[in-house]
Design a protein around this motif. Sequence first.
Motif, PDB file in Angstrom:
ATOM      1  N   THR A 347       0.834  -1.203   0.000  1.00 33.40           N
ATOM      2  CA  THR A 347       0.000   0.000   0.000  1.00 33.40           C
ATOM      3  C   THR A 347       0.867   1.250   0.000  1.00 33.40           C
ATOM      4  O   THR A 347       0.619   2.216  -0.740  1.00 33.40           O
ATOM      5  N   GLU A 348       1.893   1.241   0.838  1.00 31.10           N
ATOM      6  CA  GLU A 348       2.780   2.399   0.943  1.00 31.10           C
ATOM      7  C   GLU A 348       3.506   2.668  -0.369  1.00 31.10           C
ATOM      8  O   GLU A 348       3.639   3.826  -0.800  1.00 31.10           O
ATOM      9  N   ALA A 349       3.972   1.598  -1.030  1.00 31.98           N
ATOM     10  CA  ALA A 349       4.655   1.767  -2.318  1.00 31.98           C
ATOM     11  C   ALA A 349       3.713   2.397  -3.342  1.00 31.98           C
ATOM     12  O   ALA A 349       4.110   3.291  -4.104  1.00 31.98           O
ATOM     13  N   ALA A 350       2.464   1.954  -3.350  1.00 35.31           N
ATOM     14  CA  ALA A 350       1.488   2.510  -4.284  1.00 35.31           C
ATOM     15  C   ALA A 350       1.197   3.973  -3.962  1.00 35.31           C
ATOM     16  O   ALA A 350       1.155   4.837  -4.853  1.00 35.31           O
ATOM     17  N   MET A 351       1.006   4.288  -2.681  1.00 34.25           N
ATOM     18  CA  MET A 351       0.703   5.661  -2.286  1.00 34.25           C
ATOM     19  C   MET A 351       1.862   6.600  -2.613  1.00 34.25           C
ATOM     20  O   MET A 351       1.653   7.737  -3.068  1.00 34.25           O
ATOM     21  N   ASN A 352       3.083   6.153  -2.392  1.00 33.21           N
ATOM     22  CA  ASN A 352       4.233   6.990  -2.713  1.00 33.21           C
ATOM     23  C   ASN A 352       4.284   7.311  -4.202  1.00 33.21           C
ATOM     24  O   ASN A 352       4.678   8.409  -4.601  1.00 33.21           O
ATOM     25  N   ALA A 353       3.896   6.339  -5.020  1.00 33.26           N
ATOM     26  CA  ALA A 353       3.905   6.572  -6.460  1.00 33.26           C
ATOM     27  C   ALA A 353       2.850   7.594  -6.861  1.00 33.26           C
ATOM     28  O   ALA A 353       3.054   8.381  -7.785  1.00 33.26           O
ATOM     29  N   TYR A 354       1.701   7.597  -6.167  1.00 27.19           N
ATOM     30  CA  TYR A 354       0.692   8.627  -6.438  1.00 27.19           C
ATOM     31  C   TYR A 354       1.175   9.996  -5.950  1.00 27.19           C
ATOM     32  O   TYR A 354       1.051  10.998  -6.651  1.00 27.19           O
ATOM     33  N   VAL A 355       1.717  10.049  -4.741  1.00 25.99           N
ATOM     34  CA  VAL A 355       2.105  11.315  -4.119  1.00 25.99           C
ATOM     35  C   VAL A 355       3.268  11.977  -4.851  1.00 25.99           C
ATOM     36  O   VAL A 355       3.363  13.209  -4.911  1.00 25.99           O
ATOM     37  N   LYS A 356       4.146  11.169  -5.431  1.00 24.38           N
ATOM     38  CA  LYS A 356       5.311  11.741  -6.112  1.00 24.38           C
ATOM     39  C   LYS A 356       4.907  12.670  -7.248  1.00 24.38           C
ATOM     40  O   LYS A 356       5.658  13.579  -7.626  1.00 24.38           O
ATOM     41  N   ASN A 357       3.696  12.482  -7.805  1.00 24.09           N
ATOM     42  CA  ASN A 357       3.238  13.369  -8.873  1.00 24.09           C
ATOM     43  C   ASN A 357       3.146  14.815  -8.389  1.00 24.09           C
ATOM     44  O   ASN A 357       3.590  15.744  -9.077  1.00 24.09           O
ATOM     45  N   ASP A 358       2.565  15.028  -7.219  1.00 20.87           N
ATOM     46  CA  ASP A 358       2.451  16.382  -6.674  1.00 20.87           C
ATOM     47  C   ASP A 358       3.816  16.954  -6.303  1.00 20.87           C
ATOM     48  O   ASP A 358       4.067  18.154  -6.478  1.00 20.87           O
ATOM     49  N   ILE A 359       4.703  16.104  -5.789  1.00 18.79           N
ATOM     50  CA  ILE A 359       6.036  16.568  -5.384  1.00 18.79           C
ATOM     51  C   ILE A 359       6.834  17.031  -6.593  1.00 18.79           C
ATOM     52  O   ILE A 359       7.416  18.128  -6.594  1.00 18.79           O
ATOM     53  N   LEU A 360       6.870  16.204  -7.635  1.00 24.51           N
ATOM     54  CA  LEU A 360       7.646  16.571  -8.822  1.00 24.51           C
ATOM     55  C   LEU A 360       7.005  17.726  -9.575  1.00 24.51           C
ATOM     56  O   LEU A 360       7.702  18.539 -10.191  1.00 24.51           O
ATOM     57  N   THR A 361       5.677  17.827  -9.532  1.00 28.80           N
ATOM     58  CA  THR A 361       5.016  18.985 -10.139  1.00 28.80           C
ATOM     59  C   THR A 361       5.460  20.262  -9.440  1.00 28.80           C
ATOM     60  O   THR A 361       5.786  21.265 -10.093  1.00 28.80           O
ATOM     61  N   ALA A 362       5.488  20.238  -8.116  1.00 24.95           N
ATOM     62  CA  ALA A 362       5.913  21.409  -7.355  1.00 24.95           C
ATOM     63  C   ALA A 362       7.362  21.762  -7.667  1.00 24.95           C
ATOM     64  O   ALA A 362       7.717  22.936  -7.849  1.00 24.95           O
ATOM     65  N   ASN A 363       8.228  20.741  -7.730  1.00 22.31           N
ATOM     66  CA  ASN A 363       9.643  20.988  -7.995  1.00 22.31           C
ATOM     67  C   ASN A 363       9.839  21.580  -9.389  1.00 22.31           C
ATOM     68  O   ASN A 363      10.612  22.521  -9.586  1.00 22.31           O
ATOM     69  N   MET A 364       9.107  21.031 -10.372  1.00 21.26           N
ATOM     70  CA  MET A 364       9.237  21.535 -11.733  1.00 21.26           C
ATOM     71  C   MET A 364       8.706  22.965 -11.836  1.00 21.26           C
ATOM     72  O   MET A 364       9.312  23.816 -12.498  1.00 21.26           O
ATOM     73  N   ASN A 365       7.606  23.246 -11.170  1.00 20.51           N
ATOM     74  CA  ASN A 365       7.055  24.605 -11.200  1.00 20.51           C
ATOM     75  C   ASN A 365       7.989  25.605 -10.525  1.00 20.51           C
ATOM     76  O   ASN A 365       8.087  26.768 -10.944  1.00 20.51           O
ATOM     77  N   LEU A 366       8.686  25.149  -9.471  1.00 19.44           N
ATOM     78  CA  LEU A 366       9.650  26.031  -8.820  1.00 19.44           C
ATOM     79  C   LEU A 366      10.812  26.337  -9.761  1.00 19.44           C
ATOM     80  O   LEU A 366      11.269  27.486  -9.862  1.00 19.44           O
ATOM     81  N   LEU A 367      11.297  25.327 -10.476  1.00 20.25           N
ATOM     82  CA  LEU A 367      12.390  25.554 -11.423  1.00 20.25           C
ATOM     83  C   LEU A 367      11.958  26.491 -12.549  1.00 20.25           C
ATOM     84  O   LEU A 367      12.738  27.333 -13.010  1.00 20.25           O
ATOM     85  N   LYS A 368      10.713  26.355 -12.983  1.00 17.87           N
ATOM     86  CA  LYS A 368      10.199  27.263 -14.020  1.00 17.87           C
ATOM     87  C   LYS A 368      10.144  28.696 -13.497  1.00 17.87           C
ATOM     88  O   LYS A 368      10.452  29.653 -14.223  1.00 17.87           O
ATOM     89  N   ALA A 369       9.744  28.862 -12.237  1.00 19.28           N
ATOM     90  CA  ALA A 369       9.693  30.196 -11.638  1.00 19.28           C
ATOM     91  C   ALA A 369      11.097  30.792 -11.548  1.00 19.28           C
ATOM     92  O   ALA A 369      11.296  31.983 -11.804  1.00 19.28           O
ATOM     93  N   ILE A 370      12.075  29.957 -11.196  1.00 16.15           N
ATOM     94  CA  ILE A 370      13.459  30.425 -11.095  1.00 16.15           C
ATOM     95  C   ILE A 370      13.979  30.822 -12.474  1.00 16.15           C
ATOM     96  O   ILE A 370      14.579  31.886 -12.653  1.00 16.15           O
ATOM     97  N   GLU A 371      13.701  29.969 -13.464  1.00 15.33           N
ATOM     98  CA  GLU A 371      14.196  30.251 -14.815  1.00 15.33           C
ATOM     99  C   GLU A 371      13.569  31.529 -15.377  1.00 15.33           C
ATOM    100  O   GLU A 371      14.237  32.323 -16.044  1.00 15.33           O
ATOM    101  N   GLY A 372      12.280  31.736 -15.083  1.00 14.04           N
ATOM    102  CA  GLY A 372      11.611  32.921 -15.617  1.00 14.04           C
ATOM    103  C   GLY A 372      11.703  34.136 -14.720  1.00 14.04           C
ATOM    104  O   GLY A 372      11.158  35.186 -15.041  1.00 14.04           O
ATOM    105  N   GLY A 373      12.367  33.990 -13.573  1.00 12.84           N
ATOM    106  CA  GLY A 373      12.480  35.114 -12.653  1.00 12.84           C
ATOM    107  C   GLY A 373      11.134  35.518 -12.076  1.00 12.84           C
ATOM    108  O   GLY A 373      10.913  36.683 -11.739  1.00 12.84           O
ATOM    109  N   ASN A 374      10.228  34.562 -11.933  1.00 13.19           N
ATOM    110  CA  ASN A 374       8.883  34.842 -11.425  1.00 13.19           C
ATOM    111  C   ASN A 374       8.913  34.798  -9.894  1.00 13.19           C
ATOM    112  O   ASN A 374       8.812  33.734  -9.285  1.00 13.19           O
ATOM    113  N   LEU A 375       9.053  35.950  -9.289  1.00 11.87           N
ATOM    114  CA  LEU A 375       9.230  36.031  -7.838  1.00 11.87           C
ATOM    115  C   LEU A 375       7.964  35.611  -7.091  1.00 11.87           C
ATOM    116  O   LEU A 375       8.046  35.027  -6.011  1.00 11.87           O
TER     117      LEU A 375
END
Length: 467
Positions: A347-375
């Motif tokens: 169950t935990e392995a499955a839940m981690n795989a679902y949750v990682k979507n939100d984590i990586l989305t947040a990380n990617m959006n942060l990198l986009k903000a850094i690249e675009g200088g979006n404070l």
Amino acid sequence: MKPSRGAVSMAIIASTLNLGLARGFNIAKHLSRSSAGNTLTFRGAATSCSTPFRRSLHSTCFIPTDGESSSSKSSSSSSSALFSAAPAATASGATDTTSVNDDQSNEIEQAARKALTITGSLPPPCDFGGISYLDTSSLTENHSHRVLFILGGPGAGKGTQSERIVNTYKCVHLSVGDLLRSGAEKKDYPHADMVKECLVKGQIVPVELSLGLLRIAMDEKAQEAGSEFGSRIFLVDGFPRNYDNVEGWMEHMPSYTSVLGSLVYNCPIEVLEARIMTRAETSGRSDDNLDSARRRFQTFQTQTEPVVRALEMTEELQAEGNSSGESQLHIVNIDGTGTVEEVWDETEAAMNAYVKNDILTANMNLLKAIEGGNLKDFAALCDEQLLVESGSKTKKSIADIFEWYEGPISDGASSSISNAKVSIQDGIKALVSYDRTTKVGKIIRETREWEHGPTGWMCVSVRREDL
């Protein structure tokens, strides 16, 4: 003129929603568990995993036709035939299993195709440094509820595992049955008498009412004041039970929800019976007896298992339609025969795989903000503590804080990310590390620490080393 079923459905669900404010995965190829704490690690590259249990599209089960209920079928079945349906007989008396299997397969495929948009606004999978993930930005923007269906026979462990999921991942557990029983007692609920009558007579409550109450509950939880965790996943327990439930969901819910997948707990009848009889000693539940358990198990086999197979086919059809060959929907079959801890590991392995979507989305959006200088976006994805720690204490503006952690805006991140790794610990903390190439050509190993907070996943620290 008699109104259409759709018109009646919308009228019922609209009146139900007046009581509350209504709004509208793939596991990585390499997983390793840390010896320190409950940590599961994803490493690139990623691919979908094969599940340990897969239903045959041609396994025989009884599917009630129009006008025939599962209860009428079970009442006429002998105990020895409770869990295997009798194939149809030809005029000569011979069994025609081919026609039965073909009819079932066709019905499953039709249901699967109708459910292709059950994942709502989720786009096809993306890649983050070799790890496949789903960009959940649209769910946050549209205030769509993240949903997991929790399915399994009576005594399969749904309740036990759901409790652990809630405690670990801060999800919200909703039982449609509990919502109906609660709704039947609400004085200000316009359909209370209808629901109560259905429950007393053991009849199926119209799916429009069930979904209306479910939407109210999800909206109320999502807007709960003072919640420590935002963008939570809703565990919908015991739904969908049959094709009618799926049809109702597709008619009313995709604009307000995104079904990420389902956790399906599989357990043979012998194990279920033993568990239920043990549970009956202390549960006080009227349905904790062998006769009731066998009827409920038959209902699961004859009505719910075909739904699971349809959702599995939806997953396959989505994968076929995406260029990556991967799907938005992910159905995870879990062996429920082991100990509580063994089942929890899956169950935990499955839940981690679902949750990682939100984590990586947040990380990617942060990198986009850094690249675009979006404070503004940068600040929205950083925890308050990150904005006041270390040397940034003396900084007067977000621009100063940005430069302290990320360097001059002109040197911001590029989109070149490789060798990514995600480690999730205790459901609400994560480390994301990857090699990143800056705009000036410098390659660094960057590690960001994330925590689940009131507005979703927030970056709480960052560290780098030159490569």
